[in-house]
Design an enzyme around this catalytic site. Structure first.
Site, mmCIF file in Angstrom:
data_model
loop_
_atom_site.group_PDB
_atom_site.id
_atom_site.type_symbol
_atom_site.label_atom_id
_atom_site.label_comp_id
_atom_site.label_asym_id
_atom_site.label_seq_id
_atom_site.Cartn_x
_atom_site.Cartn_y
_atom_site.Cartn_z
ATOM 1 N N ARG A 105 26.050 58.498 49.891
ATOM 2 C CA ARG A 105 26.126 57.030 49.886
ATOM 3 C C ARG A 105 26.189 56.450 51.282
ATOM 4 O O ARG A 105 26.578 57.111 52.236
ATOM 5 C CB ARG A 105 27.408 56.610 49.133
ATOM 6 C CG ARG A 105 27.463 57.079 47.669
ATOM 7 C CD ARG A 105 27.238 55.947 46.724
ATOM 8 N NE ARG A 105 27.039 56.404 45.350
ATOM 9 C CZ ARG A 105 26.763 55.569 44.350
ATOM 10 N NH1 ARG A 105 26.670 54.276 44.560
ATOM 11 N NH2 ARG A 105 26.560 56.029 43.129
ATOM 12 N N ARG B 205 32.501 60.129 41.051
ATOM 13 C CA ARG B 205 33.583 59.730 40.152
ATOM 14 C C ARG B 205 33.845 60.851 39.150
ATOM 15 O O ARG B 205 32.956 61.638 38.833
ATOM 16 C CB ARG B 205 33.207 58.451 39.392
ATOM 17 C CG ARG B 205 33.289 57.193 40.243
ATOM 18 C CD ARG B 205 32.963 55.954 39.433
ATOM 19 N NE ARG B 205 31.585 55.932 39.002
ATOM 20 C CZ ARG B 205 31.143 56.281 37.806
ATOM 21 N NH1 ARG B 205 31.998 56.631 36.848
ATOM 22 N NH2 ARG B 205 29.865 56.257 37.522
ATOM 23 N N LYS C 186 35.688 50.058 41.450
ATOM 24 C CA LYS C 186 35.629 50.240 40.007
ATOM 25 C C LYS C 186 37.009 50.091 39.353
ATOM 26 O O LYS C 186 37.141 49.520 38.265
ATOM 27 C CB LYS C 186 35.008 51.596 39.663
ATOM 28 C CG LYS C 186 33.529 51.713 40.088
ATOM 29 C CD LYS C 186 32.800 50.496 39.771
ATOM 30 C CE LYS C 186 31.312 50.371 39.895
ATOM 31 N NZ LYS C 186 30.364 51.257 40.324
ATOM 32 N N ASP D 55 26.527 45.225 42.643
ATOM 33 C CA ASP D 55 27.230 46.162 41.749
ATOM 34 C C ASP D 55 28.159 45.490 40.746
ATOM 35 O O ASP D 55 28.245 45.931 39.620
ATOM 36 C CB ASP D 55 28.028 47.170 42.591
ATOM 37 C CG ASP D 55 28.413 48.431 41.822
ATOM 38 O OD1 ASP D 55 27.525 49.020 41.171
ATOM 39 O OD2 ASP D 55 29.582 48.828 41.867
ATOM 40 N N SER E 151 25.419 53.414 36.483
ATOM 41 C CA SER E 151 25.458 53.930 37.843
ATOM 42 C C SER E 151 24.175 54.668 38.187
ATOM 43 O O SER E 151 23.668 55.451 37.377
ATOM 44 C CB SER E 151 26.641 54.879 37.988
ATOM 45 O OG SER E 151 27.826 54.194 37.672
ATOM 46 N N TYR F 82 36.984 60.385 47.506
ATOM 47 C CA TYR F 82 35.584 59.973 47.352
ATOM 48 C C TYR F 82 35.430 58.611 46.675
ATOM 49 O O TYR F 82 35.947 58.385 45.578
ATOM 50 C CB TYR F 82 34.781 60.994 46.535
ATOM 51 C CG TYR F 82 33.347 60.557 46.468
ATOM 52 C CD1 TYR F 82 32.496 60.811 47.523
ATOM 53 C CD2 TYR F 82 32.883 59.779 45.417
ATOM 54 C CE1 TYR F 82 31.205 60.326 47.530
ATOM 55 C CE2 TYR F 82 31.594 59.282 45.407
ATOM 56 C CZ TYR F 82 30.762 59.560 46.471
ATOM 57 O OH TYR F 82 29.492 59.061 46.481
ATOM 58 N N CYS G 12 21.171 53.533 38.440
ATOM 59 C CA CYS G 12 20.026 53.142 37.613
ATOM 60 C C CYS G 12 19.316 51.901 38.150
ATOM 61 O O CYS G 12 18.593 51.234 37.408
ATOM 62 C CB CYS G 12 20.445 52.938 36.171
ATOM 63 S SG CYS G 12 20.869 54.485 35.355
ATOM 64 N N HIS H 261 29.692 45.103 35.349
ATOM 65 C CA HIS H 261 29.011 46.027 36.264
ATOM 66 C C HIS H 261 27.593 45.500 36.490
ATOM 67 O O HIS H 261 26.621 46.103 36.038
ATOM 68 C CB HIS H 261 29.005 47.425 35.629
ATOM 69 C CG HIS H 261 28.623 48.539 36.555
ATOM 70 N ND1 HIS H 261 28.282 49.791 36.092
ATOM 71 C CD2 HIS H 261 28.547 48.608 37.900
ATOM 72 C CE1 HIS H 261 28.003 50.578 37.127
ATOM 73 N NE2 HIS H 261 28.150 49.882 38.227
HETATM 74 P P1 GTP Z 1 25.386 52.573 41.649
HETATM 75 O O1 GTP Z 1 25.644 52.239 43.075
HETATM 76 O O2 GTP Z 1 25.769 53.978 41.312
HETATM 77 O O3 GTP Z 1 25.991 51.619 40.701
HETATM 78 O O4 GTP Z 1 23.763 52.614 41.473
HETATM 79 P P2 GTP Z 1 22.667 51.444 41.335
HETATM 80 O O5 GTP Z 1 22.597 50.976 39.918
HETATM 81 O O6 GTP Z 1 22.872 50.406 42.364
HETATM 82 O O7 GTP Z 1 21.302 52.253 41.595
HETATM 83 P P3 GTP Z 1 20.314 52.215 42.863
HETATM 84 O O8 GTP Z 1 19.649 50.885 43.037
HETATM 85 O O9 GTP Z 1 21.038 52.749 44.037
HETATM 86 O O10 GTP Z 1 19.205 53.262 42.404
HETATM 87 C C1 GTP Z 1 19.515 54.573 42.028
HETATM 88 C C2 GTP Z 1 18.280 55.442 42.083
HETATM 89 O O11 GTP Z 1 17.279 54.926 41.195
HETATM 90 C C3 GTP Z 1 17.647 55.510 43.468
HETATM 91 O O12 GTP Z 1 17.297 56.836 43.758
HETATM 92 C C4 GTP Z 1 16.427 54.629 43.349
HETATM 93 O O13 GTP Z 1 15.416 55.018 44.227
HETATM 94 C C5 GTP Z 1 16.031 54.741 41.878
HETATM 95 N N1 GTP Z 1 15.403 53.493 41.382
HETATM 96 C C6 GTP Z 1 15.865 52.227 41.550
HETATM 97 N N2 GTP Z 1 15.038 51.311 41.010
HETATM 98 C C7 GTP Z 1 14.018 52.007 40.464
HETATM 99 C C8 GTP Z 1 12.814 51.618 39.747
HETATM 100 O O14 GTP Z 1 12.537 50.443 39.509
HETATM 101 N N3 GTP Z 1 12.008 52.635 39.331
HETATM 102 C C9 GTP Z 1 12.293 53.953 39.587
HETATM 103 N N4 GTP Z 1 11.442 54.871 39.142
HETATM 104 N N5 GTP Z 1 13.403 54.348 40.275
HETATM 105 C C10 GTP Z 1 14.243 53.407 40.702
HETATM 106 C C1 SPV Z 2 28.981 53.763 40.484
HETATM 107 O O1 SPV Z 2 29.119 54.970 40.208
HETATM 108 O O2 SPV Z 2 28.688 52.901 39.620
HETATM 109 C C2 SPV Z 2 29.123 53.314 41.883
HETATM 110 C C3 SPV Z 2 29.643 54.279 42.866
HETATM 111 O O3 SPV Z 2 28.861 52.171 42.186
HETATM 112 S S1 SPV Z 2 31.361 54.427 42.789
HETATM 113 O O4 SPV Z 2 31.958 53.487 43.740
HETATM 114 O O5 SPV Z 2 31.695 55.811 43.192
HETATM 115 O O6 SPV Z 2 31.842 54.128 41.465
HETATM 116 MN MN MN Z 3 27.998 50.970 40.391
#
Ligand code: GTP
Ligand code: SPV
Ligand code: MN
Length: 596
Positions: A376, A69, A208, A279, A250, A199, A252, A228
């Site tokens: 992704r 983004r 979003k 999400d 994002s 993208y 996290c 979110h």
């Molecule tokens: P978006 O799709 O961007 O909104 O991301 P998201 O909030 O769904 O994050 P996601 O669950 O994909 O995790 C993002 C990164 O954080 C990954 O590389 C995970 O492996 C890492 N991660 C997730 N949960 C944890 C946790 O509890 N501890 C640690 N250390 N890392 C974590």
């Molecule tokens: C985020 O960045 O919070 C996502 C990926 O979930 S995107 O769809 O690119 O916004």
């Molecule tokens: Mn997201």
């Protein structure tokens, strides 16, 4: 096709501007989608992956300057600047329409325009909303067909009433020029215009742009909330399921938490987790006065790196069929995919994310990534082994707890509870997190990200906090309890102090016990923290003292976080001027006096 005069008039206008060679309606038929996949493979837009190992899966690579983004090119175009607020980019709608019309004019010459009618939420649910996206990208069509419900059923639900509400979405990839890239929301017009990107969140306009930016604006006016947040159901050994919504910025941990597998000792007792969404949540007050959540999406657009059988088995399973992979690496030996953290065996004969053939282990040893950090997968939600039986429930699920969280090496404890809804709104408003690869720009810099909505709020953030307070008044004593977590606290050597992933379940159990009034807590300056004996560390390589460290609130450190002249909460709130709700100012005063 539709007879809806408003839809047809808008389409005529957009066609006249973009001048596509051909216009094709997406019907939702599998045969049509299959033909588009074949076409994308023929032109090289997508690569078909190993049909035996990854049936129905495809690979796509974006331009190297188009991998995340772009917040600095994202605009909220409200009639006045104050409606967009100080943390959104703003331009007057007329000026923006004129600027973009010049860019869109003739942008689809010689190309095909696809008309994608889509529903956010189950088709026909009272809480669902309809959008129509026009795009010249097959990749967008195929992703939208996974992420949303597309096709004729949606047009039938919209009907012929010329006043029926739908969001008008226009996307042109044009020449993917980052200098002329714009992601623009016109909330008053229910309109989204995106140009010069191909993208993810920039172009899958249901996600979003609509489900958060436009929807947050609609929600304020219509008395609901677009957030979110992931949605998960936690089933106890008695078979009762309670639902939790959690907002993390994002990359996290939302997808991971939404699909977590409980530690073995809890699985043996009969605990289970069900995924409703990973999400986005749309939250409405139900007939019984409680808050209900639906997931407006139909798939997961998840971060690939770090996804492994150990960290997120359910996400990985979800990607085994019918999935599109973007910017990961290819294992040429068997035409499958790989990314950092999948396993310890990077492919020797690899194609890295920009398309270079490399020796994987050697390339990594030189300090490179095989997959882009924001690569992704786009996977259908129905693939998920723990998808909730309530996933399609048009009424949504009742929410017991709302959890905020960020990526903070210091300061924020593992978990704390707010004193009430107003204080909980404040806890969300002061959230901060280290930036990630999900957006272009520096990674690892702490910034304020209220409710994980900094990049996604479709109007003035201070008014959005006001809307949260209003919703709290309507919910009264039926409001969910509000918590804050931090899985990312580090020791002085930079190691994570908490194991995270499945073990986060231990914290969720404390949260639900608090909701049920089953467990006591210690009141500290920022709210309630657990007594160390109430977070179960059975089987963890961790002492009670280490857990106590994780739960510690350092008042001096917090005061710095409040009063830092650059990044402090005081400074952050000040920019909202008289838009800041007085309740938020009062909560800040109270925090300061508690800390002192
Ligand atoms: P978006 O799709 O961007 O909104 O991301 P998201 O909030 O769904 O994050 P996601 O669950 O994909 O995790 C993002 C990164 O954080 C990954 O590389 C995970 O492996 C890492 N991660 C997730 N949960 C944890 C946790 O509890 N501890 C640690 N250390 N890392 C974590
Ligand atoms: C985020 O960045 O919070 C996502 C990926 O979930 S995107 O769809 O690119 O916004
Ligand atoms: Mn997201």
């Amino acid at each position: 096709m539709t007879k809806n005069a408003t839809v047809l008039a808008w389409l005529d206008e957009m066609v006249a501007m973009c001048k596509p060679a051909k216009v094709t309606w997406i019907t939702g038929d599998e045969a049509q989608l299959e033909k588009l996949r074949e076409e994308a493979v023929a032109t090289g837009e997508m690569i078909k992956l190993n049909e035996e190992k990854l049936p129905g899966c495809y690979y796509h690579r974006t331009a190297v300057n188009d991998v995340a983004r772009v917040e600095d090119r994202t605009f909220i175009c409200t009639p006045t600047e104050v409606e967009a607020g100080p943390i959104n980019n703003w331009m007057a709608p007329d000026e923006m329409y004129a600027k973009l019309t010049a860019l869109y004019t003739g942008s689809m010459e010689g190309r095909e325009m696809y008309v994608i009618p889509y529903s956010m939420g189950p088709v026909g649910s009272p809480f669902s909303k309809i959008g129509i996206e026009l795009t010249d990208s097959i990749y967008v069509v195929l992703n939208m067909a996974i992420m949303t419900r597309v096709g004729n059923a949606v047009l039938n639900a919209l009907g012929d009433d010329p006043d029926a509400e739908f969001v008008k979405c226009l996307h042109a990839k044009k020449d993917v020029n980052p200098e002329e890239r714009y992601i623009v929301q016109f909330p008053q017009d229910n309109t989204i215009w995106s140009i010069n990107s191909a993208y993810g969140g920039n172009v899958l306009l249901g996600k979003k742009c609509f489900a958060l930016r436009i929807a947050s604006y609609l929600g304020r006016n219509q008395g609901w909330m677009a957030e979110h947040m992931l949605i998960l159901g936690l089933e106890n050994p008695q078979g009762e399921v309670k639902y939790i919504c959690a907002a993390f910025p994002s990359a996290c941990g939302k997808t991971n938490l939404a699909m977590l597998i409980p530690p073995e000792y809890l699985r043996e007792k009969g605990y289970k987790v069900w995924t409703v969404g990973d999400d986005i949540s749309w939250l409405n007050i139900g007939p019984d006065g409680r808050l209900y959540a639906i997931n407006p999406e139909a798939g997961f657009f998840g971060v690939a790196p770090g996804t492994s059988p150990k960290t997120n088995f359910n996400a990985l399973e979800s990607t085994k069929r019918g999935t599109i992979f973007t910017n990961v690496a290819i294992n040429n030996a068997d035409n499958t995919v790989w990314w950092e953290g999948l396993d310890k065996n990077p492919p020797v004969d690899a194609t890295e994310w920009t398309g270079k053939k490399v020796n994987g282990p050697a390339y990594i040893a030189e300090g490179n990534n095989l997959a882009h950090p924001n690569s992704r997968f786009t996977a259908p939600a129905v693939n998920c082994p723990c998808i909730s039986p309530e996933f399609e429930n048009p009424q949504g699920v009742p929410v017991s707890a709302i959890v905020f969280g960020g990526r903070r090496a210091k300061c924020a404890p593992l978990v704390y509870q707010s004193r009430d809804w107003q204080h909980g709104t404040f806890v969300g408003a002061i959230m901060a997190s280290e930036t990630t690869a999900a957006a272009a720009g520096a990674v690892g810099v702490v910034r304020r990200d209220p409710m994980a909505m900094k990049p996604f709020v479709g109007y003035n953030m201070a008014q959005y906090w006001g809307h949260w307070l209003e919703m709290g008044k309507k919910l009264g004593d039926k409001a969910p309890k509000i918590f804050h977590v931090n899985w990312f606290r580090k020791d002085d050597d930079g190691n994570f102090l908490w194991p995270g992933f499945g073990d986060n379940m231990r914290v969720l159990l404390w949260i639900l016990d608090r909701c049920d009034g089953k467990v006591d807590a210690d009141e500290v300056a920022i709210g309630y923290v657990p007594k160390a004996e109430d977070i179960d560390i059975t089987g963890l390589d961790m002492t009670k003292d280490q857990l106590k460290d994780l739960l510690t609130v350092d008042n001096a450190e917090w005061l710095k976080d409040v009063e830092d002249p650059q990044t402090g909460i005081k400074q952050y709130f000040a920019q909202f001027g008289d838009q800041l709700p007085t309740e938020m100012a009062q909560e800040l005063d109270k925090l300061i006096s508690n800390l002192k």
